[in-house]
Motif scaffolding. Structure first.
Motif, mmCIF file in Angstrom:
data_model
loop_
_atom_site.group_PDB
_atom_site.id
_atom_site.type_symbol
_atom_site.label_atom_id
_atom_site.label_comp_id
_atom_site.label_asym_id
_atom_site.label_seq_id
_atom_site.Cartn_x
_atom_site.Cartn_y
_atom_site.Cartn_z
ATOM 1 N N ASP A 218 0.863 -1.184 0.000
ATOM 2 C CA ASP A 218 0.000 0.000 0.000
ATOM 3 C C ASP A 218 0.897 1.231 0.000
ATOM 4 O OD1 ASP A 218 -2.112 1.735 0.131
ATOM 5 O OD2 ASP A 218 -2.479 1.445 2.278
ATOM 6 N N ILE A 219 1.476 1.506 -1.162
ATOM 7 C CA ILE A 219 2.455 2.581 -1.337
ATOM 8 C C ILE A 219 1.978 3.469 -2.488
ATOM 9 C CG2 ILE A 219 4.831 3.071 -2.079
ATOM 10 C CD1 ILE A 219 4.833 2.078 0.713
ATOM 11 N N ASP A 220 2.313 4.747 -2.438
ATOM 12 C CA ASP A 220 1.958 5.667 -3.516
ATOM 13 C C ASP A 220 2.909 5.442 -4.693
ATOM 14 O OD1 ASP A 220 1.237 7.705 -5.195
ATOM 15 O OD2 ASP A 220 1.382 9.302 -3.695
ATOM 16 N N ALA A 221 2.550 4.499 -5.562
ATOM 17 C CA ALA A 221 3.414 4.158 -6.687
ATOM 18 C C ALA A 221 3.549 5.298 -7.680
ATOM 19 C CB ALA A 221 2.880 2.909 -7.389
ATOM 20 N N ASP A 222 2.536 6.135 -7.792
ATOM 21 C CA ASP A 222 2.611 7.260 -8.733
ATOM 22 C C ASP A 222 3.666 8.276 -8.292
ATOM 23 O OD1 ASP A 222 0.601 6.143 -10.304
ATOM 24 O OD2 ASP A 222 -0.990 7.158 -9.188
ATOM 25 N N ALA A 223 3.767 8.505 -6.994
ATOM 26 C CA ALA A 223 4.801 9.404 -6.479
ATOM 27 C C ALA A 223 6.186 8.815 -6.734
ATOM 28 C CB ALA A 223 4.590 9.652 -4.988
ATOM 29 N N ILE A 224 6.319 7.500 -6.580
ATOM 30 C CA ILE A 224 7.601 6.854 -6.846
ATOM 31 C C ILE A 224 7.923 6.895 -8.338
ATOM 32 C CG2 ILE A 224 8.849 4.665 -6.711
ATOM 33 C CD1 ILE A 224 7.406 4.070 -4.128
ATOM 34 N N PHE A 225 6.898 6.774 -9.173
ATOM 35 C CA PHE A 225 7.082 6.917 -10.623
ATOM 36 C C PHE A 225 7.730 8.266 -10.945
ATOM 37 C CE2 PHE A 225 5.632 8.464 -14.715
ATOM 38 C CZ PHE A 225 5.769 7.372 -15.566
ATOM 39 N N PRO B 240 14.855 10.451 0.778
ATOM 40 C CA PRO B 240 13.757 10.296 1.749
ATOM 41 C C PRO B 240 12.419 9.913 1.128
ATOM 42 C CG PRO B 240 15.050 12.264 2.236
ATOM 43 C CD PRO B 240 15.548 11.748 0.913
ATOM 44 N N GLU B 241 12.218 10.231 -0.148
ATOM 45 C CA GLU B 241 10.956 9.864 -0.806
ATOM 46 C C GLU B 241 10.736 8.351 -0.812
ATOM 47 O OE1 GLU B 241 13.567 11.543 -2.122
ATOM 48 O OE2 GLU B 241 12.922 12.824 -3.786
ATOM 49 N N LEU B 242 11.836 7.601 -0.752
ATOM 50 C CA LEU B 242 11.730 6.144 -0.809
ATOM 51 C C LEU B 242 11.722 5.483 0.563
ATOM 52 C CD1 LEU B 242 14.003 5.041 -3.792
ATOM 53 C CD2 LEU B 242 11.547 5.470 -3.751
ATOM 54 N N THR B 243 11.891 6.257 1.618
ATOM 55 C CA THR B 243 11.976 5.669 2.957
ATOM 56 C C THR B 243 10.756 4.826 3.317
ATOM 57 O OG1 THR B 243 13.471 7.407 3.744
ATOM 58 C CG2 THR B 243 12.277 6.148 5.413
ATOM 59 N N GLU C 272 19.964 -9.454 12.452
ATOM 60 C CA GLU C 272 18.902 -8.687 11.806
ATOM 61 C C GLU C 272 19.259 -8.433 10.352
ATOM 62 O OE1 GLU C 272 18.669 -4.960 13.838
ATOM 63 O OE2 GLU C 272 20.689 -4.328 13.240
ATOM 64 N N THR C 273 18.245 -8.059 9.571
ATOM 65 C CA THR C 273 18.465 -7.677 8.183
ATOM 66 C C THR C 273 18.648 -6.169 8.092
ATOM 67 O OG1 THR C 273 16.072 -7.583 7.861
ATOM 68 C CG2 THR C 273 17.186 -9.617 7.223
ATOM 69 N N TYR C 274 19.352 -5.744 7.073
ATOM 70 C CA TYR C 274 19.484 -4.309 6.799
ATOM 71 C C TYR C 274 19.586 -4.085 5.296
ATOM 72 C CZ TYR C 274 24.545 -4.862 6.030
ATOM 73 O OH TYR C 274 25.774 -5.244 5.544
ATOM 74 N N MET C 275 19.151 -2.916 4.861
ATOM 75 C CA MET C 275 19.140 -2.574 3.442
ATOM 76 C C MET C 275 20.549 -2.220 2.987
ATOM 77 S SD MET C 275 17.072 -2.291 0.824
ATOM 78 C CE MET C 275 15.473 -2.253 1.656
ATOM 79 N N ASP C 276 20.981 -2.870 1.934
ATOM 80 C CA ASP C 276 22.270 -2.539 1.339
ATOM 81 C C ASP C 276 22.028 -1.560 0.196
ATOM 82 O OD1 ASP C 276 24.985 -2.522 0.833
ATOM 83 O OD2 ASP C 276 24.992 -4.407 -0.244
ATOM 84 N N ASN C 277 22.353 -1.898 -1.024
ATOM 85 C CA ASN C 277 22.207 -0.951 -2.126
ATOM 86 C C ASN C 277 20.843 -1.063 -2.794
ATOM 87 O OD1 ASN C 277 23.089 -3.501 -2.933
ATOM 88 N ND2 ASN C 277 23.985 -2.729 -4.831
ATOM 89 N N VAL C 278 20.444 0.035 -3.440
ATOM 90 C CA VAL C 278 19.150 0.165 -4.103
ATOM 91 C C VAL C 278 19.392 0.850 -5.447
ATOM 92 C CG1 VAL C 278 16.793 1.071 -3.885
ATOM 93 C CG2 VAL C 278 18.109 0.523 -1.810
ATOM 94 N N ILE D 107 12.132 -0.921 -8.872
ATOM 95 C CA ILE D 107 13.200 -0.555 -7.937
ATOM 96 C C ILE D 107 13.764 -1.849 -7.367
ATOM 97 C CG2 ILE D 107 13.741 0.584 -5.754
ATOM 98 C CD1 ILE D 107 11.655 2.657 -6.420
ATOM 99 N N SER D 108 15.047 -2.080 -7.592
ATOM 100 C CA SER D 108 15.710 -3.289 -7.123
ATOM 101 C C SER D 108 16.555 -2.984 -5.886
ATOM 102 C CB SER D 108 16.596 -3.867 -8.225
ATOM 103 O OG SER D 108 15.822 -4.244 -9.339
#
Length: 201
Positions: free
Chosen positions: A17-24, A57-60, A85-91, A186-187
């Motif tokens: 449930d994310i604003d995909a249009d904003a991410i676009f 920050p838009e992708l947080t 724990e898991t943590y985010m590496d590269n995007v 987004i990978s």
């Protein structure tokens, strides 16, 4: 006769449930800021240079949703959730237009990789069995019906606001885009680390 299956390959998926249009819009601003991008697995598409959690920050909110689900991956693999724990590496961002695709590849040195789909597309992500296994299976006799035991590959559709996560060592590719519309995703890569000890004093 009974049948057990071992050494299974997990793939997790969910609708967000994310604003995909904003991410676009974010993805296009990122491309405008760096039209050259980065060439890795893409053939004819555009990939952004890699970035990290907090850089945009838009992708947080999206990355937080992914990280929350990565705890399930950690648990399903049976890792020690108390101390690790898991943590985010590269995007990075991918934009494929007509006839663009991504060559078969793996993501080295990570635990979980995945893709969040910003747009709908008929170009699916494809996952592949180990070549040596598949060669052995197919060289013995003709296969009359494909199933989960003998299939050389399987695929998942690219659906807007859907997330697919898989082990980073699983070979995968993206089919050529047969539509004259953008396929945007987004990978990311996720790693495991030991939790910092909390001072109880």
């Amino acid at each position: 006769m009974n049948l057990d299956t071992y050494f299974s390959t997990p793939v997790w998926w969910d609708k967000l449930d994310i604003d995909a249009d904003a991410i676009f819009n974010f993805c296009h601003r990122l491309k405008q800021s760096d039209p050259r991008g980065h060439d890795v697995s893409n053939v004819g598409g555009w990939q952004s240079k890699e970035f990290y959690y907090g850089d945009h920050p838009e992708l947080t909110p999206l990355l937080n949703e992914i990280l929350r689900r990565s705890k399930k991956c950690l648990s399903d693999f049976g890792y020690d959730e108390v101390n690790f724990e898991t943590y985010m590496d590269n995007v990075w961002v991918n934009i494929n237009k007509l006839n663009n695709y991504n060559k078969i590849h793996i993501h080295c040195s990570s635990f979980i990789s995945g893709a969040y789909y910003v747009t709908d597309s008929n170009a699916q992500i494809e996952f592949y069995r180990n070549f040596q296994e598949q060669y052995s299976i197919e060289s013995l006799a003709p296969i009359s019906e494909l199933n989960a035991i003998n299939a050389p590959k399987f695929s998942y559709p690219a659906r807007k606001n859907h997330l697919v996560m898989f082990p980073s060592w699983l070979p995968h590719s993206v089919e050529p885009n047969q539509e004259d519309i953008e396929r945007i995703s987004i990978s990311f890569n996720i790693r495991i680390r030991k939790k910092e000890r909390q001072d109880k004093s």
